[in-house]
Design a protein around this motif. Structure first.
Motif, PDB file in Angstrom:
ATOM      1  N   LYS A  24       0.830  -1.207   0.000  1.00  0.00           N
ATOM      2  CA  LYS A  24       0.000   0.000   0.000  1.00  0.00           C
ATOM      3  C   LYS A  24       0.865   1.257   0.000  1.00  0.00           C
ATOM      4  CE  LYS A  24      -3.721   2.295   2.576  1.00  0.00           C
ATOM      5  NZ  LYS A  24      -4.622   2.216   3.764  1.00  0.00           N
ATOM      6  N   GLN A  25       1.906   1.274   0.809  1.00  0.00           N
ATOM      7  CA  GLN A  25       2.804   2.428   0.867  1.00  0.00           C
ATOM      8  C   GLN A  25       3.537   2.627  -0.451  1.00  0.00           C
ATOM      9  OE1 GLN A  25       5.017   1.034   4.275  1.00  0.00           O
ATOM     10  NE2 GLN A  25       4.120   2.588   5.641  1.00  0.00           N
ATOM     11  N   LEU A  26       3.929   1.514  -1.071  1.00  0.00           N
ATOM     12  CA  LEU A  26       4.646   1.596  -2.336  1.00  0.00           C
ATOM     13  C   LEU A  26       3.744   2.181  -3.429  1.00  0.00           C
ATOM     14  CD1 LEU A  26       7.481   0.853  -3.346  1.00  0.00           C
ATOM     15  CD2 LEU A  26       6.541  -1.325  -4.132  1.00  0.00           C
ATOM     16  N   CYS A  27       2.512   1.734  -3.476  1.00  0.00           N
ATOM     17  CA  CYS A  27       1.564   2.277  -4.460  1.00  0.00           C
ATOM     18  C   CYS A  27       1.288   3.754  -4.198  1.00  0.00           C
ATOM     19  CB  CYS A  27       0.262   1.483  -4.422  1.00  0.00           C
ATOM     20  SG  CYS A  27       0.385  -0.187  -5.086  1.00  0.00           S
ATOM     21  N   ALA A  28       1.144   4.113  -2.910  1.00  0.00           N
ATOM     22  CA  ALA A  28       0.889   5.508  -2.559  1.00  0.00           C
ATOM     23  C   ALA A  28       2.052   6.411  -2.945  1.00  0.00           C
ATOM     24  CB  ALA A  28       0.606   5.632  -1.061  1.00  0.00           C
ATOM     25  N   LEU A  29       3.270   5.863  -2.946  1.00  0.00           N
ATOM     26  CA  LEU A  29       4.440   6.634  -3.358  1.00  0.00           C
ATOM     27  C   LEU A  29       4.556   6.707  -4.868  1.00  0.00           C
ATOM     28  CD1 LEU A  29       7.207   8.013  -2.667  1.00  0.00           C
ATOM     29  CD2 LEU A  29       8.197   5.710  -2.779  1.00  0.00           C
ATOM     30  N   LEU A  30       4.412   5.576  -5.562  1.00  0.00           N
ATOM     31  CA  LEU A  30       4.722   5.506  -6.985  1.00  0.00           C
ATOM     32  C   LEU A  30       3.640   6.084  -7.884  1.00  0.00           C
ATOM     33  CD1 LEU A  30       6.345   1.949  -7.280  1.00  0.00           C
ATOM     34  CD2 LEU A  30       7.483   4.161  -7.098  1.00  0.00           C
ATOM     35  N   SER A 171      10.285  11.592   2.275  1.00  0.00           N
ATOM     36  CA  SER A 171       9.509  11.140   3.428  1.00  0.00           C
ATOM     37  C   SER A 171       8.327  10.258   3.023  1.00  0.00           C
ATOM     38  CB  SER A 171       8.995  12.351   4.224  1.00  0.00           C
ATOM     39  OG  SER A 171       8.122  13.134   3.439  1.00  0.00           O
ATOM     40  N   GLY A 172       8.195   9.981   1.697  1.00  0.00           N
ATOM     41  CA  GLY A 172       7.137   9.093   1.229  1.00  0.00           C
ATOM     42  C   GLY A 172       5.881   9.801   0.774  1.00  0.00           C
ATOM     43  N   HIS A 229       2.876  17.689  11.842  1.00  0.00           N
ATOM     44  CA  HIS A 229       2.332  16.351  11.567  1.00  0.00           C
ATOM     45  C   HIS A 229       2.898  15.751  10.279  1.00  0.00           C
ATOM     46  CE1 HIS A 229      -0.307  17.561  14.764  1.00  0.00           C
ATOM     47  NE2 HIS A 229      -0.933  18.451  14.008  1.00  0.00           N
ATOM     48  N   GLN A 230       4.152  16.039   9.953  1.00  0.00           N
ATOM     49  CA  GLN A 230       4.825  15.374   8.843  1.00  0.00           C
ATOM     50  C   GLN A 230       6.262  15.077   9.262  1.00  0.00           C
ATOM     51  OE1 GLN A 230       4.066  18.245   5.781  1.00  0.00           O
ATOM     52  NE2 GLN A 230       5.724  19.595   6.397  1.00  0.00           N
ATOM     53  N   LYS A 231       6.924  14.224   8.527  1.00  0.00           N
ATOM     54  CA  LYS A 231       8.254  13.781   8.953  1.00  0.00           C
ATOM     55  C   LYS A 231       9.295  14.889   8.830  1.00  0.00           C
ATOM     56  CE  LYS A 231       7.422   8.897   7.956  1.00  0.00           C
ATOM     57  NZ  LYS A 231       7.773   7.730   7.112  1.00  0.00           N
ATOM     58  N   MET A 308      14.381   5.809  -5.552  1.00  0.00           N
ATOM     59  CA  MET A 308      15.407   6.456  -4.736  1.00  0.00           C
ATOM     60  C   MET A 308      14.958   6.576  -3.280  1.00  0.00           C
ATOM     61  SD  MET A 308      16.893   9.383  -7.282  1.00  0.00           S
ATOM     62  CE  MET A 308      18.296   9.700  -6.247  1.00  0.00           C
ATOM     63  N   THR A 309      13.693   6.929  -3.079  1.00  0.00           N
ATOM     64  CA  THR A 309      13.162   7.000  -1.719  1.00  0.00           C
ATOM     65  C   THR A 309      13.160   5.625  -1.060  1.00  0.00           C
ATOM     66  OG1 THR A 309      11.768   8.932  -2.196  1.00  0.00           O
ATOM     67  CG2 THR A 309      11.108   7.542  -0.345  1.00  0.00           C
TER      68      THR A 309
END
Length: 463
Positions: A24-30, A171-172, A229-231, A308-309
């Motif tokens: 899920k995180q990978l899809c949200a990034l890409l 930070s994604g 509220h962010q990295k 890269m991230t």
């Protein structure tokens, strides 16, 4: 297609231990990164087609100046990349204080450098254009000066946006840069429509919306970096003071990447200078073919930025094997995307030249070059670029610099110049030289990846 030593099982890997990025995180990034690159490319094509309706002199002038501008832009992107790699590794190690300090120094240094570069381009625009492109038609040179005057003013804003966007991606969070980029491109297209077609301002009408769009991007991205509220959080910009040790750390990663990108673009300028001797139709055809070539690769470039991230955070967390598998997995995805978009481009290129209002000679040359690109790019582009994205994120920047510089000058530049000046082949020689570059680069990067030496660098100090 070069073999990476990976089975289909490895390419479609599912890790046995908890990955740094889940599906899920990978899809949200890409997905936002891919959409951003595709939409930006489509907006750029619309922009170019609007300018092309002013005439071949206008599109030739914009093409020449953009060749020079891209050299400068890549310096900013490289420095932003250096900062984002360091930040992503700190985030992977869960050291947000160090990530935030690096982000502040990145913004300070990239802004200072962009102000200097912008001032030089503003004051020396005519000598720079004459030095690089020699004698071109007077109308082309006049339009080029106007376009360069306005776009050079946008450099500081472009640099700040690149840095901010890179920090969010590290930070994604790739959705925010995508949204800002899309809105900026909408501003650009609407502005072009009003100033080019409504007010008949020609090349100036193409340049002003570009400036306004980049100002918009910088203002929004700097404002968003202040939000909690962010990295990565950067606020109180006026209180930032230089930390030369940390800036040096950023430059150790960013400078090799910047030199690599600059060498790449300077090589393209040499080629563009050679193409400029072939006449306005050849310049316009090569510009359109280059734009289409960029379009078919933009989704894969988005995957590369995301890679890269992913690799940066994996390396920061000490998960080297996971980083290797992600490089394989996302390089495979990049190849499939290239194939898909090449098929689309080969089918649509003739209608595109008609819509763009290209003159018959320029349109014919464009179609021929795009068909060649679409036949070869799926074979070699992924191994010649996607692997490098992942290895740079692990800190292996010097090998990439040396390899790309050697292949650029020995393959792309020399072959192109000889084919044009000695064998009188025309602009198609540009792409023959590029194909040889991709092939040589692929061989070198596959060898480096399989050796494992790319994973032996230390980007951040040990905890």
């Amino acid at each position: 297609m070069l073999y990476l030593g990976a089975s289909p099982t490895e390419i479609l890997w599912k890790g046995t231990k908890a990955p740094v990025f889940n599906r899920k995180q990978l899809c949200a990034l890409l997905i936002p990164l891919m959409l951003e690159q595709i939409l930006a490319s489509l907006m750029g094509m619309a922009d170019t087609m609007m300018v092309s309706n002013v005439g071949s002199h206008a599109i030739a002038a914009v093409s020449l100046v953009d060749s020079l501008n891209i050299v400068m832009i890549n310096l900013f992107s490289a420095m932003a990349t250096g900062g984002s790699i360091i930040c992503s590794q700190y985030i992977g190690r869960d050291d947000l204080r160090q990530a935030n300090e690096t982000a502040r120094q990145l913004l300070l240094s990239i802004t200072a450098i962009s102000l200097v570069i912008g001032a030089v381009c503003l004051t020396l625009r005519r000598p720079l254009l004459s030095l690089i492109f020699g004698r071109v038609e007077d109308t082309v040179m006049e339009n080029a000066e106007v376009y360069m005057l306005v776009t050079a003013l946008s450099f500081p804003f472009l640099a700040m946006y690149n840095a901010g966007a890179a920090l969010f991606r590290a930070s994604g969070n790739s959705r925010l840069p995508m949204t800002v980029s899309i809105l900026s491109n909408i501003i650009n297209i609407i502005g072009n429509a009003i100033l080019i077609f409504g007010l008949k301002m020609g090349v100036l009408g193409a340049a002003i919306p570009t400036l306004l769009g980049r100002v918009f991007c910088a203002v929004v991205i700097l404002y968003k970096l202040r939000q909690p509220h962010q990295k990565i959080i950067v606020h109180d910009y006026r209180a930032i003071r230089p930390d030369f040790k940390r800036i040096g750390h950023i430059l150790r990663i960013g400078v090799p990447t910047g030199v690599e990108n600059s060498m790449f673009q300077f090589g393209k300028l040499v080629i563009q200078s050679t193409v400029s001797t072939l006449g306005t139709a050849a310049i316009a055809a090569n510009a359109m073919a280059a734009m289409v070539e960029g379009f078919v690769g933009n989704a894969s470039v988005g995957v590369g930025l995301g890679l890269m991230t992913v690799v940066g955070q994996c390396m920061g967390a000490g998960h080297v094997e996971e980083a290797r598998r992600y490089i394989l997995k996302l390089s495979f995805l990049g190849r499939m995307l290239i194939l898909l978009f090449c098929v689309m481009a080969a089918v649509l290129i003739k209608p595109v030249t008609v819509i763009a209002g290209m003159e018959p000679d320029a349109a014919q040359m464009t179609v021929q070059m795009v068909w060649l690109i679409c036949a070869y790019k799926p074979l070699m582009w992924s191994t010649s670029f996607m692997l490098a994205y992942g290895m740079r994120a692990a800190g292996d920047v010097k090998f990439s610099l040396i390899t790309s510089s050697v292949t650029m000058w020995t393959c792309r530049v020399i072959i192109t110049v000889v084919l044009i000046r000695v064998f009188h082949m025309g602009p198609v020689a540009v792409w023959i030289g590029m194909f040889s570059d991709w092939t040589a680069r692929s061989i070198a990067y596959v060898w480096r990846f399989r050796s494992g030496r790319w994973a032996q660098h230390q980007v951040i100090e040990k905890a």
